[in-house]
Design a protein around this motif. Structure first.
Motif, mmCIF file in Angstrom:
data_model
loop_
_atom_site.group_PDB
_atom_site.id
_atom_site.type_symbol
_atom_site.label_atom_id
_atom_site.label_comp_id
_atom_site.label_asym_id
_atom_site.label_seq_id
_atom_site.Cartn_x
_atom_site.Cartn_y
_atom_site.Cartn_z
ATOM 1 N N PRO A 194 0.817 -1.225 0.000
ATOM 2 C CA PRO A 194 0.000 0.000 0.000
ATOM 3 C C PRO A 194 0.854 1.281 0.000
ATOM 4 C CG PRO A 194 -0.891 -1.585 1.541
ATOM 5 C CD PRO A 194 0.435 -2.135 1.094
ATOM 6 N N GLN A 195 1.957 1.265 0.747
ATOM 7 C CA GLN A 195 2.791 2.479 0.765
ATOM 8 C C GLN A 195 3.532 2.664 -0.557
ATOM 9 O OE1 GLN A 195 2.424 5.034 2.698
ATOM 10 N NE2 GLN A 195 0.870 3.721 3.643
ATOM 11 N N THR A 200 3.933 5.571 -5.580
ATOM 12 C CA THR A 200 3.843 5.554 -7.038
ATOM 13 C C THR A 200 2.856 6.620 -7.522
ATOM 14 O OG1 THR A 200 4.344 3.206 -7.096
ATOM 15 C CG2 THR A 200 3.253 4.112 -9.027
ATOM 16 N N LEU A 201 1.694 6.666 -6.870
ATOM 17 C CA LEU A 201 0.662 7.623 -7.282
ATOM 18 C C LEU A 201 1.136 9.056 -7.036
ATOM 19 C CD1 LEU A 201 -2.473 5.719 -5.921
ATOM 20 C CD2 LEU A 201 -1.828 6.023 -8.323
ATOM 21 N N ALA A 202 1.818 9.265 -5.899
ATOM 22 C CA ALA A 202 2.309 10.621 -5.602
ATOM 23 C C ALA A 202 3.349 11.052 -6.632
ATOM 24 C CB ALA A 202 2.890 10.669 -4.190
ATOM 25 N N TYR A 269 -6.769 7.700 -8.262
ATOM 26 C CA TYR A 269 -6.646 6.270 -8.568
ATOM 27 C C TYR A 269 -8.071 5.797 -8.804
ATOM 28 C CZ TYR A 269 -5.809 1.258 -7.796
ATOM 29 O OH TYR A 269 -5.760 -0.113 -7.928
ATOM 30 N N ARG A 270 -8.415 5.638 -10.071
ATOM 31 C CA ARG A 270 -9.815 5.379 -10.378
ATOM 32 C C ARG A 270 -10.037 3.901 -10.593
ATOM 33 N NH1 ARG A 270 -10.617 4.080 -16.136
ATOM 34 N NH2 ARG A 270 -8.595 4.456 -17.090
ATOM 35 N N ARG A 271 -11.075 3.393 -9.967
ATOM 36 C CA ARG A 271 -11.421 1.994 -10.143
ATOM 37 C C ARG A 271 -12.740 1.905 -10.894
ATOM 38 N NH1 ARG A 271 -8.171 -1.814 -7.089
ATOM 39 N NH2 ARG A 271 -9.614 -3.274 -8.015
ATOM 40 N N TYR A 427 1.541 -7.717 -9.021
ATOM 41 C CA TYR A 427 1.076 -6.356 -9.297
ATOM 42 C C TYR A 427 2.282 -5.435 -9.402
ATOM 43 C CZ TYR A 427 -3.300 -8.438 -7.879
ATOM 44 O OH TYR A 427 -4.393 -9.260 -7.796
ATOM 45 N N CYS A 428 2.594 -5.013 -10.613
ATOM 46 C CA CYS A 428 3.778 -4.190 -10.832
ATOM 47 C C CYS A 428 3.367 -2.718 -10.831
ATOM 48 C CB CYS A 428 4.409 -4.561 -12.177
ATOM 49 S SG CYS A 428 5.995 -3.780 -12.450
ATOM 50 N N LEU A 429 4.062 -1.908 -10.072
ATOM 51 C CA LEU A 429 3.720 -0.484 -9.947
ATOM 52 C C LEU A 429 4.676 0.347 -10.791
ATOM 53 C CD1 LEU A 429 3.148 -0.476 -6.079
ATOM 54 C CD2 LEU A 429 1.428 -0.500 -7.899
ATOM 55 N N VAL A 430 4.111 1.248 -11.592
ATOM 56 C CA VAL A 430 4.930 2.058 -12.482
ATOM 57 C C VAL A 430 4.661 3.542 -12.238
ATOM 58 C CG1 VAL A 430 5.620 2.466 -14.875
ATOM 59 C CG2 VAL A 430 4.711 0.227 -14.204
ATOM 60 N N GLY A 431 5.691 4.240 -11.793
ATOM 61 C CA GLY A 431 5.599 5.677 -11.576
ATOM 62 C C GLY A 431 6.962 6.251 -11.879
ATOM 63 N N GLU A 432 7.500 7.012 -10.923
ATOM 64 C CA GLU A 432 8.870 7.480 -11.089
ATOM 65 C C GLU A 432 9.798 6.280 -11.187
ATOM 66 O OE1 GLU A 432 10.250 9.629 -7.721
ATOM 67 O OE2 GLU A 432 12.000 10.454 -8.768
#
Lengths: 469, 267
Positions: A194-195, A200-202, A269-271, A427-432
């Protein structure tokens, strides 16, 4: 068919499962059913349930939880980890290209009609580069295994893959029920997810955001089958869970109604699906979204995760081109291979598929969740005949794959402990950065012999362990 | 030609609404055939959102108006210098590839009659010649009769009844062209019309011709857009290309008044 059993090979216990032998021996049948009931009660108490579309019955039905964990060695995981990150990067590069100059189409590597005529292609995204160039921020990659080192990607999920709450809850419950297992085995933690998601979202806040970004999770509401997951993730991330009516557009920004007045929102973060995001841009009758949202998004006032139109990358007919994307954009060889796939839009492929319907798995290209799918070897003659008609009416709507000998993991079933087929969704997170917690959601087909792991088709879930070195 | 535009749209609500959100494609396209000399968009009491150029090359801006209010007025005024490029769209920057303009929408879904129209105009690989034949055929099959169709009338319905307005001419032409494999889109704009012949708020179709690019066809007037036309924006159909899309929060029934004047201005 030769099936790879992840625990037993040639009568011996494979190394990663060695730590479970004693545990299994010390758990007679009575104790096991007692503990299984205990686990179920825990799931009910925390309220993690998952309604199944189109099946009727109890909307608060539990996905069956199987206490027998699925285990990867550090070496196995290292390879999966590299392969998954590579694929998530390639899928995002593809989306950036598709909504940009379309080089891969110009180069003739992906057919224009397949992507630009695709229902998931969103013209409203053309020419827009979201913050950090990321379109799919949470990439769920479904992986199956057919041998000791044979891992194959079954499909990609670039929109809003669900199920990560099960990954977290399965671990939580296992740790509560069997703390001794976690002392005896060195298991990589997954509770940082979750963090990581929040970070990632930030990291993809819009340029106009000049402060600590305000993140919200936009849900269609409590009647959605994954509502539990929405509230669970919002809670763990420490962000607001909102519905469309809680947000509004004014001027250049999106605002959230709060008791202290409107608060500007930077990342959503839209579901909810693309079609329902904004009645001005998409379906005019949608009550779930926020009017004017797309204009704010495209003028850089807010970030949407995932970007509208990200789904074109996870279409099952586009899937066959992902290995080529890896080569084209990253200049690398794919670490994880695709399952061999026949495209029914091609005449030769269609002929082969029609001749082998009783051996193949045939899927709708735009479908998901195990619906509208034929598992040839398990289908009745009449079922195959009916499917043949549907396939002939719209060949381009289908792909086919061999029936794979999915690996099995021992599972607790009515008659004792028996091998059941599994898959894996990390679940792969993609951001910076591109982040991946060690593990994922293992889905298990609890019916004997069944290869369909979807929860809507009688699948269950398992805790997935990655052993530390 | 120098054209002066005055375009006023007034939305009135039977009961006060809590607020209004709009999305505008109300600025003339940037292309070789037209040059904006002056252009102003006003929404009384409204707050402008950020603006951007979308993938179709249109300048888009959102607007919000806080309620309670019982009407919203959008006023557009400006002057545009135009020249005749025989309908060819030149110097227009856009990102959406032509292949994306082959998909059907509810308004442009082909039926047997539309397929027949397309088949009758087919022949040869020359999309330009086919476009001309199609536009002629559409003009022959649909008489201009204001009030005979509504904003939600589909191409199939308009062709079946043989009457309609410029929106219907464009939809029918688009549906038939796409059925024949020619990328086609709906264009909204203005037109300097001879008195009493057509509306100043106008719409036509663009077909993509390999080697030439997008070419406008105005079946309603049996011609290609020339110096009398001002191009605003485009989309898959009338809904997608609408110069103003809006939604009101709460409140009762909405009525709409539109007044558009296009005049040849003094040099």
């Amino acid at each position: 068919m030769d099936v790879f059993n992840e625990m037993f090979e040639d009568g011996a216990v494979r190394a990663p499962y060695a730590g479970l032998e004693a545990w299994l021996r010390d758990m007679p049948a009575e104790l096991r059913s007692l503990r299984q009931a205990e686990a179920e009660a825990l799931f009910r108490r925390i309220g993690i349930t998952f309604a199944v579309y189109g099946e009727g019955g109890d909307p608060d039905r539990l996905i069956p939880f199987d206490m027998f964990p699925r285990i990867f060695t550090q070496a196995e995981w290292r390879r999966l980890d590299r392969g998954i990150r590579q694929r998530a990067r390639a899928l995002n590069a593809f989306l950036a290209d598709l909504y940009g100059r379309g080089e891969i189409v110009r180069a003739g590597r992906v057919p224009a009609a397949l992507v630009y005529g695709n229902p998931a292609y969103e013209a409203a995204m053309a020419g827009f580069v979201p913050p950090r160039g990321v379109y799919s921020h949470i990439v769920g990659i479904d992986i199956v295994r057919t041998g000791p080192s044979e891992f194959l990607v079954l499909e990609d999920n670039c929109r809003t893959p669900s199920g990560v709450s099960y990954m977290l809850e399965n671990r939580e419950i296992m740790m509560r029920m069997f703390p001794e297992l976690f002392r005896a085995n060195r298991i990589e933690p997954v509770d940082g997810y979750p963090q990581l998601l929040r970070r990632t979202l930030a990291s993809v806040a819009p340029a106009k955001c000049d402060r600590e970004p305000v993140i919200v999770l936009l849900t269609p509401g409590r009647f959605n089958s994954a509502y539990y997951e929405h509230s669970f993730l919002a809670d763990l991330m420490g962000v607001e869970l909102v519905e469309g009516q809680d947000l509004f557009v004014e001027g250049e920004f999106v605002w959230m109604r709060t008791t202290e007045g409107p608060r500007r929102v930077d990342v959503i973060y839209r579901r909810i699906d693309d079609a329902f995001l904004d009645p001005l841009a998409f379906r005019p009758d949608s009550m779930l979204g926020v009017a004017g949202l797309m204009d704010v998004y495209r003028s850089g006032g807010v970030t949407l995760a995932s970007a509208p139109g990200a789904g074109v990358a996870d279409d099952k007919a586009v899937y066959v081109h992902v290995p080529e994307m890896v080569r084209f954009y990253l200049g690398e060889e794919p670490i994880l291979a695709n399952v061999p796939t026949w495209q029914c839009s091609r005449r030769d492929d269609l002929g082969h598929v029609l001749d082998h319907l009783d051996e193949l798995v045939v899927k709708e290209v735009h479908g998901s969740g195990g619906y509208g799918m034929l598992v040839g070897p398990r289908a009745a003659k009449a079922e195959i005949a009916a499917f043949r008609d549907r396939l002939l009416a719209n060949p381009a709507g289908y792909i086919a794959q061999p029936t794979l000998a999915l690996s099995t993991v021992p599972s607790f079933v009515a008659e004792g402990v028996a091998p059941r087929h599994v898959d894996l969704r990390p679940y792969c997170l993609v951001g910076e950065r591109v982040e991946l917690v060690p593990g994922g959601l293992t889905r298990v087909a609890l019916r004997a012999g069944s290869l369909v792991v979807n929860s809507s088709q009688g699948g269950g879930v398992k805790d997935s362990w990655v052993l530390a070195e | 030609m120098l054209l002066a535009v005055a375009h006023r749209t007034r939305y009135r609500y039977a009961a006060p609404v809590r607020g209004v959100v709009q999305s505008h494609r109300l600025t003339p396209a940037v292309c070789d055939g037209q040059e904006v000399l002056e252009w102003a968009i006003r929404v009384a009491g409204g707050t402008p959102g950020g603006s951007f150029r979308d993938g179709a090359g249109d300048l888009v801006r959102g607007w919000t108006v806080r309620g309670p209010l019982d009407e919203v007025v959008v006023e557009v005024a400006g002057r545009v210098a135009t020249r005749d490029l025989a309908g060819v769209l030149r110097g227009h920057r856009e990102r959406i590839p032509p292949a994306a303009y082959l998909r059907e929408t509810p308004a442009t879904r082909p039926d047997r009659a539309l397929a027949g129209l397309a088949a009758a105009a087919a022949g040869g690989a020359d999309a330009l010649a086919m476009g001309h034949r199609l536009a002629e055929a559409v003009a022959d099959r649909i008489v201009h009769r204001p009030g005979s169709t509504g904003p939600r009338t589909s191409a199939a319905e308009a062709l079946a009844q043989g009457a309609g307005v410029c929106q219907d001419h464009a939809h029918v032409l688009i549906a038939a062209a796409r059925h024949a494999g020619i990328p086609a889109r709906y264009v909204a704009g203005y037109m300097l019309a001879a008195a009493g012949t057509a509306e100043a708020a106008h719409a036509w179709a663009e077909l993509h011709v390999a080697g030439l690019g997008w070419v406008g066809f105005d079946a309603a007037n049996r011609c290609c857009p020339d110096a009398r036309y001002i191009r605003l924006g485009s989309g898959l159909d009338a809904h997608a290309a609408a110069p103003i899309r809006g939604i009101a929060r709460g409140g009762g029934e909405e009525t709409l008044e539109v007044a558009v004047a296009v005049a040849a201005a003094q040099q």
